[in-house]
Design a protein around this motif. Structure first.
Motif, PDB file in Angstrom:
ATOM      1  N   ALA A 223      -8.754   8.452 -22.174  1.00  0.00           N
ATOM      2  CA  ALA A 223      -8.344   8.447 -23.324  1.00  0.00           C
ATOM      3  C   ALA A 223      -7.503   6.929 -23.488  1.00  0.00           C
ATOM      4  CB  ALA A 223      -7.377   9.608 -23.656  1.00  0.00           C
ATOM      5  N   ASN A 224      -6.614   6.654 -22.601  1.00  0.00           N
ATOM      6  CA  ASN A 224      -5.922   5.588 -22.666  1.00  0.00           C
ATOM      7  C   ASN A 224      -6.693   4.465 -22.857  1.00  0.00           C
ATOM      8  OD1 ASN A 224      -3.354   6.472 -22.634  1.00  0.00           O
ATOM      9  ND2 ASN A 224      -2.852   6.377 -20.506  1.00  0.00           N
ATOM     10  N   LYS A 225      -7.611   4.317 -22.017  1.00  0.00           N
ATOM     11  CA  LYS A 225      -8.473   3.121 -22.070  1.00  0.00           C
ATOM     12  C   LYS A 225      -9.339   2.899 -23.318  1.00  0.00           C
ATOM     13  CE  LYS A 225      -8.848   2.055 -17.145  1.00  0.00           C
ATOM     14  NZ  LYS A 225      -8.670   0.626 -17.441  1.00  0.00           N
ATOM     15  N   LEU A 226      -9.891   4.006 -23.909  1.00  0.00           N
ATOM     16  CA  LEU A 226     -10.314   4.028 -25.272  1.00  0.00           C
ATOM     17  C   LEU A 226      -9.706   3.506 -26.205  1.00  0.00           C
ATOM     18  CD1 LEU A 226     -12.620   7.377 -25.137  1.00  0.00           C
ATOM     19  CD2 LEU A 226     -13.355   5.055 -25.053  1.00  0.00           C
ATOM     20  N   LEU A 227      -8.357   3.629 -26.015  1.00  0.00           N
ATOM     21  CA  LEU A 227      -7.466   3.416 -27.042  1.00  0.00           C
ATOM     22  C   LEU A 227      -7.169   1.637 -26.778  1.00  0.00           C
ATOM     23  CD1 LEU A 227      -4.805   6.115 -27.551  1.00  0.00           C
ATOM     24  CD2 LEU A 227      -6.482   5.343 -29.100  1.00  0.00           C
ATOM     25  N   ARG A 230     -10.103  -0.142 -28.703  1.00  0.00           N
ATOM     26  CA  ARG A 230      -9.771  -0.244 -29.976  1.00  0.00           C
ATOM     27  C   ARG A 230      -9.470   0.797 -30.657  1.00  0.00           C
ATOM     28  NH1 ARG A 230     -15.934  -1.117 -31.995  1.00  0.00           N
ATOM     29  NH2 ARG A 230     -15.762  -3.111 -30.845  1.00  0.00           N
ATOM     30  N   LYS A 231      -9.252   0.981 -31.907  1.00  0.00           N
ATOM     31  CA  LYS A 231      -8.865   2.305 -32.415  1.00  0.00           C
ATOM     32  C   LYS A 231     -10.258   3.320 -32.139  1.00  0.00           C
ATOM     33  CE  LYS A 231      -7.617   4.610 -36.777  1.00  0.00           C
ATOM     34  NZ  LYS A 231      -6.362   5.177 -36.334  1.00  0.00           N
ATOM     35  N   THR A 232      -9.992   4.335 -31.495  1.00  0.00           N
ATOM     36  CA  THR A 232     -11.199   5.034 -31.194  1.00  0.00           C
ATOM     37  C   THR A 232     -11.214   6.310 -32.023  1.00  0.00           C
ATOM     38  OG1 THR A 232     -12.591   6.061 -29.311  1.00  0.00           O
ATOM     39  CG2 THR A 232     -10.005   6.088 -29.205  1.00  0.00           C
ATOM     40  N   SER A 233     -12.470   6.858 -32.092  1.00  0.00           N
ATOM     41  CA  SER A 233     -12.791   7.992 -32.880  1.00  0.00           C
ATOM     42  C   SER A 233     -12.716   9.416 -31.991  1.00  0.00           C
ATOM     43  CB  SER A 233     -14.031   8.020 -33.709  1.00  0.00           C
ATOM     44  OG  SER A 233     -15.122   7.499 -32.935  1.00  0.00           O
ATOM     45  N   ILE A 234     -12.708   9.060 -30.479  1.00  0.00           N
ATOM     46  CA  ILE A 234     -12.907  10.163 -29.625  1.00  0.00           C
ATOM     47  C   ILE A 234     -11.493  10.532 -29.205  1.00  0.00           C
ATOM     48  CG2 ILE A 234     -13.780  10.581 -27.208  1.00  0.00           C
ATOM     49  CD1 ILE A 234     -15.729   8.207 -27.709  1.00  0.00           C
ATOM     50  N   GLN A 235     -11.458  11.955 -29.226  1.00  0.00           N
ATOM     51  CA  GLN A 235     -10.264  12.694 -28.792  1.00  0.00           C
ATOM     52  C   GLN A 235     -10.655  13.444 -27.372  1.00  0.00           C
ATOM     53  OE1 GLN A 235      -9.810  15.309 -32.189  1.00  0.00           O
ATOM     54  NE2 GLN A 235      -9.154  13.829 -33.675  1.00  0.00           N
ATOM     55  N   LEU A 282      -1.842  15.241 -29.989  1.00  0.00           N
ATOM     56  CA  LEU A 282      -2.828  14.218 -29.068  1.00  0.00           C
ATOM     57  C   LEU A 282      -1.655  13.046 -28.749  1.00  0.00           C
ATOM     58  CD1 LEU A 282      -5.880  14.010 -30.701  1.00  0.00           C
ATOM     59  CD2 LEU A 282      -5.563  15.064 -28.554  1.00  0.00           C
ATOM     60  N   VAL A 283      -1.548  12.728 -27.464  1.00  0.00           N
ATOM     61  CA  VAL A 283      -0.711  11.533 -27.212  1.00  0.00           C
ATOM     62  C   VAL A 283      -1.554  10.730 -26.563  1.00  0.00           C
ATOM     63  CG1 VAL A 283       1.395  10.874 -25.769  1.00  0.00           C
ATOM     64  CG2 VAL A 283       1.283  13.187 -26.649  1.00  0.00           C
ATOM     65  N   ARG A 284      -1.698   9.427 -27.420  1.00  0.00           N
ATOM     66  CA  ARG A 284      -2.816   8.262 -26.947  1.00  0.00           C
ATOM     67  C   ARG A 284      -3.892   9.121 -26.696  1.00  0.00           C
ATOM     68  NH1 ARG A 284      -1.015   3.527 -26.148  1.00  0.00           N
ATOM     69  NH2 ARG A 284      -2.977   3.103 -24.645  1.00  0.00           N
TER      70      ARG A 284
END
Length: 334
Positions: A223-227, A230-235, A282-284
């Motif tokens: 989750a951190n790496k996806l953020l 770029r701004k990611t759409s995955i939660q 959600l946190v990051r």
């Protein structure tokens, strides 16, 4: 350190004996879902029994396109046909079966290739399948990994990474990892993932807990790496569904009054997969939920980002994936 872990584990796990009482207010699984999930594609691993079966069925009844990712495709096809027959007077269920054996990384890769060839969006990935070989001695997969860590962490991690392009095609998508309160009882010692330890020092419960802790730490790092990319759409969400009467539970415990049945265990998974309320917590891009359909405490080890990064690096090394896998994937998508 072992004493501290034991005391904290006992404190966290005490609630499992009260889980029936403390969740009496939760509605049936079907009432936790939006009225119509048509247009959403969902992959559920281990969907032929227990929590996975209940989760897949409820999502299909709500209109989602459900892919039952299973080792036993014969059993899965039989179940899917039965669901469709039972629903013939209401909506037509959109359920299909694809072969996936989490004890084989080659099978995981074949599954991902077959799915990615469709170039379709994947809205929800539910990593539900898992094993707990309670009381058994160490067992290793054909690829040389202790079986708990292989099935409960390494294989789902590979599946998740390979399906990221499909998840990114959706306007909004979720990865749901079915975890366990047992992660509180564990430490991650990656040196034992593919090497034997002294038999008298091996504990199947500790191995199971460690696999679930690694599973949790990897998802949090993802989750951190996806953020960071770029701004990611995955939660990314991990969820403890409670202690559930499934085929993971030893026969002598099957009738324990305090245990959930699979439908009760599926509630928190369905909630995390579909509820808009989880976004606020959600946190990051990451959150951990309990069987109460509420945010819960994780092990302090999962809050240590350096330790989480070590799990990430070891996993990527085992999977023979480049450390820049995510950035390379994004470049290929553009």
């Amino acid at each position: 350190m072992e004493t501290w872990i034991l005391l904290r584990s006992l404190w966290e796990m005490k609630e499992i004996f009260c889980q029936k009482f403390q969740t009496y207010y939760l509605p049936p699984p079907s009432h936790l879902l939006p009225n119509n999930l048509s247009g959403l594609s969902v992959i559920v691993t281990g969907a032929t029994s227990g929590i996975g079966l209940q989760t897949a069925q409820e999502l299909a009844k709500a209109g989602a396109h459900v892919i039952m990712a299973c080792r036993n495709t014969k059993a899965a096809n039989k179940i899917a046909c039965q669901w469709k027959e039972e629903a013939h007077n209401s909506r037509i269920l959109n359920v299909e079966v694809m072969e996936l054996d989490l004890l084989s990384l080659s099978s995981v890769r074949r599954f991902a290739i077959a799915w990615e060839q469709r170039a379709e969006a994947l809205h929800i990935l539910i990593n539900n399948a898992g094993i707990f070989l309670m009381g058994e001695s160490q067992k290793f997969s054909d690829e040389g990994f202790e079986q708990h860590i292989h099935v409960n962490h390494i294989a789902p991690a590979l599946l998740t990474l390979l399906l990221l392009p499909s998840l990114l095609r959706a306007p909004m998508s979720r990865i749901i990892n079915v975890n366990s309160v047992a992660h509180h009882c564990a430490v991650v010692e990656s040196k034992y993932w593919n090497s034997r330890i002294e038999e008298r020092k091996f504990s199947s419960f500790k191995a199971y807990g460690a696999s679930k802790l690694a599973h949790l730490m990897f998802l949090k790092t993802l989750a951190n790496k996806l953020l960071e990319q770029r701004k990611t759409s995955i939660q990314c969400l991990a969820v403890h569904p409670g202690v559930v009467n499934t085929n993971l539970v030893p026969a002598f415990q099957k009738k324990s009054f305090w245990m959930f049945d699979p439908a009760e265990g599926a509630r928190s998974v369905l909630f995390c997969a579909t509820s808009a309320d989880v976004v606020a917590h959600l946190v990051r891009g990451f959150a951990y939920y309990s069987c109460y359909c509420k945010p819960a405490r994780m092990s302090p080890r999962a809050a240590d980002m350096d330790a989480c990064m070590e799990v990430w690096q070891k996993t990527m090394e085992i999977l023979k994936l480049d450390v820049d896998y995510l950035s390379n994937m994004y470049d290929n998508l553009n």
